[in-house]
Design a protein around this motif. Structure first.
Motif, PDB file in Angstrom:
ATOM      1  N   ASP A  81      41.875 -21.905  35.828  1.00 37.71           N
ATOM      2  CA  ASP A  81      41.782 -20.633  36.534  1.00 37.71           C
ATOM      3  C   ASP A  81      42.979 -19.743  36.283  1.00 37.71           C
ATOM      4  O   ASP A  81      42.890 -18.531  36.340  1.00 37.71           O
TER       5      ASP A  81
ATOM      6  N   ARG B  39      34.362 -17.905  36.662  1.00 43.78           N
ATOM      7  CA  ARG B  39      35.197 -19.021  37.128  1.00 43.78           C
ATOM      8  C   ARG B  39      34.430 -20.349  37.121  1.00 43.78           C
ATOM      9  O   ARG B  39      34.604 -21.201  37.994  1.00 43.78           O
TER      10      ARG B  39
ATOM     11  N   ARG C 164      33.932 -23.908  35.838  1.00 37.40           N
ATOM     12  CA  ARG C 164      34.787 -24.936  35.242  1.00 37.40           C
ATOM     13  C   ARG C 164      33.956 -26.163  34.908  1.00 37.40           C
ATOM     14  O   ARG C 164      33.095 -26.576  35.699  1.00 37.40           O
TER      15      ARG C 164
END
Length: 304
Positions: A139, A165, A167
């Motif tokens: 991030d 964002r 992941r």
């Protein structure tokens, strides 16, 4: 072939070429081919293969050792232009396509970035693999680990996924490699013919055997690790012989457990094989979702 003709492609650059199997197939089709690999041994093997071919075919082939990085597009441009066996004289001849049959880890993402940067590369055809070797962006923009030396993150590549964002951890990248097609069967009567039986069941049973019976007899340096056995189950006709071969490979004395005890464990666990098949099917479904995320990230990057 239609795309090659439509874009007046004269050369193919095979990245991560290995021993040049794909490179030589492309050369036979009439393209001038540059095989690029970071391992000099693979380059020598590829050149040897070229010498074994007829002179008219080997003349269209060049193999070099180089590391592919998206940070240095100028160096890769020289790779395209500076082959000793054939010097392009016209601008059209400088048009090439970038191919990779085993674009492992960051090699696939680096190759796509070079495709975006270099006008000479008109087409790209990559088969990505070894996703767990991709470097990952956190991030805060730093690397989360994995990947190869240098270069930008292998995932995510696109601004879209970075802004989302999303992941993907290393364990998920490992699962994205997963292909359960040869391990999941639809109710076959003979478990000996079931790929799930030979791969997943053998390994799971051996893991229990290792933990409960074999660990005290293993070499000291292996006692804190899970045993690495490779894909060896298909080489042996049954579970007992595979276990004995695996014990020998790991340095565990055969006298520490009898054949009857090994077979007893096998028979105790066999009723759970159906659960293992279902679990493998679930992993296969999830793996396709994860790989789709990786591929869509690359598609978004190219659109951007």
């Amino acid at each position: 072939v239609l795309l090659v003709n439509a874009h007046t492609i004269a050369r193919a650059v095979d990245v991560g070429a290995g021993k040049g199997y794909l490179s030589h197939c492309l050369g036979v089709s009439g393209l001038r081919v540059t095989a690029v690999d970071s391992n000099s041994h693979n380059t020598l093997s590829s050149l040897q293969r070229s010498r074994e071919m007829s002179k008219d075919k080997s003349a269209s082939f060049e193999a070099i050792t180089a590391y592919i990085s998206s940070d240095d597009a100028d160096s890769f441009r020289e790779v395209i232009r500076s082959c000793s066996k054939f010097e392009p004289e016209q601008d059209a001849d400088k048009r090439c396509m970038l191919v990779g049959l085993h674009a492992c880890g960051n090699l696939s993402s680096n190759s796509l970035r070079l495709f975006a940067k270099l006008q000479e590369i008109r087409l790209v055809c990559l088969v990505g693999c070894c996703y767990h070797k991709l470097s990952r962006g956190c991030d805060d923009g730093d690397s989360c680990g994995g990947g190869s030396e240098g270069g930008e993150n292998g995932f995510p590549m696109s601004k879209h996924l970075r802004s989302s964002r999303i992941r993907v951890e290393e364990s998920s990248l490992i699962l994205a490699n997963y292909n359960a097609g040869d391990r999941v069967s639809a109710g076959e009567a003979d478990e000996e013919a079931d790929g799930c039986y030979r791969s997943s069941f053998f390994r799971a049973a051996f893991q229990l055997l290792w933990r409960d019976r074999l660990l005290p007899f293993a070499p000291e340096e292996l006692r804190s690790k899970n045993p690495a056995l490779g894909r060896t189950a298909s080489k042996y006709p049954n579970f007992l012989l595979w276990v004995r071969a695996s014990m020998a490979k790991l340095g565990v004395p055969s006298s520490c457990i009898s054949d009857d005890e090994i077979l007893q464990l096998h028979d105790q666990l066999l009723p759970q094989l159906d659960l293992l098949r279902r679990f493998s099917a679930l992993r296969s479904c999830v793996s396709r979702i994860l790989e789709s995320i990786l591929l869509l990230d690359r598609l978004c990057f190219l659109h951007e």
